[in-house]
Scaffold this active site. Structure first.
Site, PDB file in Angstrom:
ATOM      1  N   SER A 158       0.838  -1.153   0.077  1.00  0.00           N
ATOM      2  CA  SER A 158      -0.068  -0.123  -0.169  1.00  0.00           C
ATOM      3  C   SER A 158       0.924   1.415   0.043  1.00  0.00           C
ATOM      4  CB  SER A 158      -0.969   0.112   1.261  1.00  0.00           C
ATOM      5  OG  SER A 158      -1.688  -1.062   1.284  1.00  0.00           O
ATOM      6  N   GLY A 192       1.292   2.950  -2.632  1.00  0.00           N
ATOM      7  CA  GLY A 192       0.810   3.790  -3.841  1.00  0.00           C
ATOM      8  C   GLY A 192       1.676   3.776  -5.116  1.00  0.00           C
ATOM      9  N   LYS A 193       2.134   2.538  -5.165  1.00  0.00           N
ATOM     10  CA  LYS A 193       2.792   1.984  -6.517  1.00  0.00           C
ATOM     11  C   LYS A 193       1.864   2.405  -7.769  1.00  0.00           C
ATOM     12  CE  LYS A 193       3.489  -1.967  -5.988  1.00  0.00           C
ATOM     13  NZ  LYS A 193       3.376  -3.435  -5.772  1.00  0.00           N
ATOM     14  N   GLY A 194       0.552   2.048  -7.556  1.00  0.00           N
ATOM     15  CA  GLY A 194      -0.676   2.326  -8.659  1.00  0.00           C
ATOM     16  C   GLY A 194      -0.274   3.857  -9.175  1.00  0.00           C
ATOM     17  N   LYS A 254      17.327   2.124   6.526  1.00  0.00           N
ATOM     18  CA  LYS A 254      17.760   0.649   6.443  1.00  0.00           C
ATOM     19  C   LYS A 254      16.726  -0.297   5.645  1.00  0.00           C
ATOM     20  CE  LYS A 254      20.944  -0.820   8.758  1.00  0.00           C
ATOM     21  NZ  LYS A 254      22.598  -0.808   8.368  1.00  0.00           N
ATOM     22  N   THR A 294      14.888   0.314   3.465  1.00  0.00           N
ATOM     23  CA  THR A 294      15.018   0.601   2.166  1.00  0.00           C
ATOM     24  C   THR A 294      16.338  -0.144   1.605  1.00  0.00           C
ATOM     25  OG1 THR A 294      13.867   2.797   2.059  1.00  0.00           O
ATOM     26  CG2 THR A 294      15.349   2.545   0.233  1.00  0.00           C
ATOM     27  N   CYS A 334     -26.210   0.523 -12.303  1.00  0.00           N
ATOM     28  CA  CYS A 334     -26.404  -0.792 -12.377  1.00  0.00           C
ATOM     29  C   CYS A 334     -27.514  -1.377 -11.278  1.00  0.00           C
ATOM     30  CB  CYS A 334     -25.073  -1.511 -12.304  1.00  0.00           C
ATOM     31  SG  CYS A 334     -24.994  -3.146 -13.007  1.00  0.00           S
ATOM     32  N   LEU A 335     -27.056  -2.209 -10.219  1.00  0.00           N
ATOM     33  CA  LEU A 335     -27.964  -2.417  -9.113  1.00  0.00           C
ATOM     34  C   LEU A 335     -28.659  -1.362  -8.516  1.00  0.00           C
ATOM     35  CD1 LEU A 335     -28.903  -4.994  -7.563  1.00  0.00           C
ATOM     36  CD2 LEU A 335     -27.364  -3.978  -5.711  1.00  0.00           C
ATOM     37  N   ARG A 344     -25.498  -9.283 -14.640  1.00  0.00           N
ATOM     38  CA  ARG A 344     -26.190 -10.531 -15.353  1.00  0.00           C
ATOM     39  C   ARG A 344     -27.702 -10.296 -15.283  1.00  0.00           C
ATOM     40  NH1 ARG A 344     -22.833 -12.963 -11.541  1.00  0.00           N
ATOM     41  NH2 ARG A 344     -21.254 -14.309 -12.725  1.00  0.00           N
ATOM     42  N   HIS A 384     -21.794   1.294 -16.007  1.00  0.00           N
ATOM     43  CA  HIS A 384     -21.140   2.114 -15.082  1.00  0.00           C
ATOM     44  C   HIS A 384     -20.361   3.274 -15.627  1.00  0.00           C
ATOM     45  CE1 HIS A 384     -21.437  -1.041 -11.993  1.00  0.00           C
ATOM     46  NE2 HIS A 384     -21.506  -2.017 -13.013  1.00  0.00           N
ATOM     47  N   GLU A 409     -18.915   5.562 -14.150  1.00  0.00           N
ATOM     48  CA  GLU A 409     -17.974   6.099 -13.474  1.00  0.00           C
ATOM     49  C   GLU A 409     -16.550   5.629 -13.720  1.00  0.00           C
ATOM     50  OE1 GLU A 409     -19.933   3.798 -12.749  1.00  0.00           O
ATOM     51  OE2 GLU A 409     -19.119   2.232 -11.401  1.00  0.00           O
TER      52      GLU A 409
END
Ligand code: GLN
Length: 547
Positions: free
Chosen positions: A14, A16-18, A188, A190, A380-381, A474, A519, A521
């Protein structure tokens, strides 16, 4: 031939690579290069489509119908490049391809091994489309040292080795923890993380160090020396108020320059960051705020509705207001009056979802919005709930419900206004489904065209009568009830081009009540807010002036 940037992470997950990958993609674009971003996930699921949002957050759907990791959503939101099926892969998918080939006899009697068969399959995946862009950014999920990740690390090592020198670089994200007692940032972990990488043959060219405190020059030099990277290639990543600051923040810290230097691209084309400055300005200087309730099931985990939250933020940016999102658990009022939970919001959004839990609450939320004339967006739903509400409370179909919730009673509990979709048209062919099909990858997935009724609210909002939006469902509203519902005032304002599948409904005597089967979004960007979200927030702003 694309240059490759492999993005890995260490120390903790987590980090934040993305986001770092997405921001780097945006910065390279700002310098005039074309990019594509990819995610390689070490888990054994074939794709995240069957994983619970509690496990994995949202499933991001691509135009070509892949169910992928939510990081692909970040990639698209920052670069505007539509992700494809071939931009996401997991160990599960790689292994299943290798095993299929083995069964077919493709390996001519050889013993199948992780090296070279699995690694070769990963390398083939990496090569797809390598002639199409200037830079291919490939993010490896998880952290270095994870058992499942090893074949991916081995594959990218080999891949860089196979390519010409200077065609691939490695960027590694780590954390510099701060020890309050001694007032120091510690390097360290790292160093250890880089050692781990080096032990599998990968020497990082760039280190991105997450830190809550400014990194002193001395520490930067130490990291550079011990980790064998240039000092300018030790890039700081500080906490940000908004993720959309990331391109500007990384640019300020020299990330894009470090990347171009690592590839020896000189002179580096100057970046045009005007678009990101505008995004920054809209986020930091709102002229008011609106309060919007998201009434859903996975409200403890915001990642489950990641793209919706982002699209609402974009809608706010379009109107120069801050959108304050409040997560409301629909189950709280399954059996109670919804009003105490929903009063005071300037708009209500009911997102997508699966299964019956919480649906009575969502139906009540739709009823509340309709009766109180609060702007409502059903996705959607959330659209299906709005239709069931209309059928029950306005059109006189007291038992209206969805087949999705009626398995055990064999379809007797409800009158199914929403039915299990068995057949639909995709391009030039018909897709068929049975109720007992596999769960993975069998929904109506990806981009489909819808035709909008001229003069309807949605046609006005989109400024067009033909749209293309992404689907993942579906069940479908039954056109058998169209006339009944339309005479009750619920207009079917968007349909599939063959007129068989309702795509959009809207209440005619309501300031803003729209349900969409798709969707929207997933296609919203900070620099190009989706029209439905922009107009929904505009309606919320109007509502905020009334109350
Ligand atoms: N469960 C519903 C269906 O499958 C809605 C799906 C969704 O909201 N994405 O049709």
């Amino acid at each position: 031939m694309a240059r490759y940037i492999f993005i890995t992470g260490g120390v903790v997950s987590s980090l934040g690579k993305g986001l770092a990958s997405a921001a780097l993609g945006a910065l390279l674009q700002a310098r005039g290069f074309s990019v594509r971003l990819r995610k390689l996930d070490p888990y054994l699921n074939v794709d995240p489509g069957t994983m619970s949002p509690f496990e994995h957050g949202e499933v991001f759907v691509t135009d070509d119908g892949a169910e992928t990791d939510l990081d692909l959503g970040h990639y698209e939101r920052f670069t505007g490049v539509p992700a494809r099926q071939t931009d996401s892969v997991s160990s599960g998918r790689i292994y299943s391809t290798v095993l299929e080939k083995e069964r077919r006899g493709d390996y001519l009697g050889k013993t199948i091994q992780v090296v070279p068969h699995v690694t070769n399959e990963i390398k083939e995946f990496l090569k797809i489309g390598e002639d199409e862009v200037d830079f291919m950014l490939c993010e490896i999920g998880g952290t270095v040292g994870d058992i499942e990740g090893l074949p991916f690390f081995e594959a990218i090592r080999q891949f860089a080795h196979d390519k010409k020198r200077g065609q691939c670089i490695f960027m590694h994200l780590t954390l510099l923890p701060y020890l309050a007692a001694s007032g120091e940032l510690k390097t360290k972990p790292t160093q250890h993380s880089v050692k781990e990488l080096q032990s599998i043959g990968i020497a990082p060219d760039i280190l991105v160090c997450r830190s809550e405190h400014p990194i002193p020059e001395k520490e930067r030099e130490k990291i550079a020396l011990f980790c064998n990277v240039r000092k300018e290639a030790v890039v700081a990543a500080y906490d940000l108020k908004s993720i959309y600051e990331a391109p500007l923040a990384y640019h300020e810290q020299g990330l894009d320059q470090a990347v171009l230097d690592a590839f020896d691209i000189s002179p580096a084309p100057a970046p045009n960051l005007a678009m990101w400055h505008d995004v920054y300005d809209r986020i930091h200087n709102p002229e008011g705020h609106v309060k919007i309730a998201i009434v859903g099931k996975y409200t403890q985990l915001e990642d489950a509705y990641k793209s919706i939250a982002e699209a609402l933020t974009h809608g706010g940016m379009a109107n120069r207001v801050k959108v304050k999102i409040e997560w409301v658990d629909a189950e709280l009022f399954d059996r109670e009056d919804a009003a105490p939970y929903l009063e005071g919001y300037h708009a209500i959004l009911v997102p997508g979802g699966f299964g019956e839990r919480g649906t009575e609450g969502k139906i009540k939320a739709a009823q509340f919005a309709r009766e109180k004339k609060v702007p409502y967006l059903g996705i959607c739903l959330g659209m299906q709930m709005a239709v069931i509400e209309a059928a029950r409370n306005v059109a006189g179909l007291a038992k209206a419900g969805s087949e999705e919730f009626d398995h055990e009673a064999g379809g007797k509990r409800f009158e199914p206004v929403v039915y299990h979709l068995k057949e639909w048209v995709q391009g030039n062919h018909t897709v068929a489904r049975k109720a007992d099909d596999d769960k993975g990858g069998t929904m109506r997935l990806g981009a489909y065209t819808a035709s909008l009724k001229p003069g309807s609210k949605v046609a006005d909002v989109y400024g067009s009568t033909t749209i293309e939006e992404r689907h993942r469902h579906r069940y479908e509203v039954d056109t058998k009830y169209r006339e009944t519902l339309e005479s009750a005032g619920l207009l079917f304002s968007g349909m599939s081009p063959d007129g068989k599948l309702p795509e959009i409904v809207e209440w005619q005597d309501h300031p803003w009540f729209i349900g969409v089967q798709f969707h929207p979004e997933l296609k919203s960007k900070p620099f190009a807010p989706h029209p439905l979200f922009a107009d929904f927030v505009r309606a919320a702003v109007e509502m905020s002036r009334l109350v």
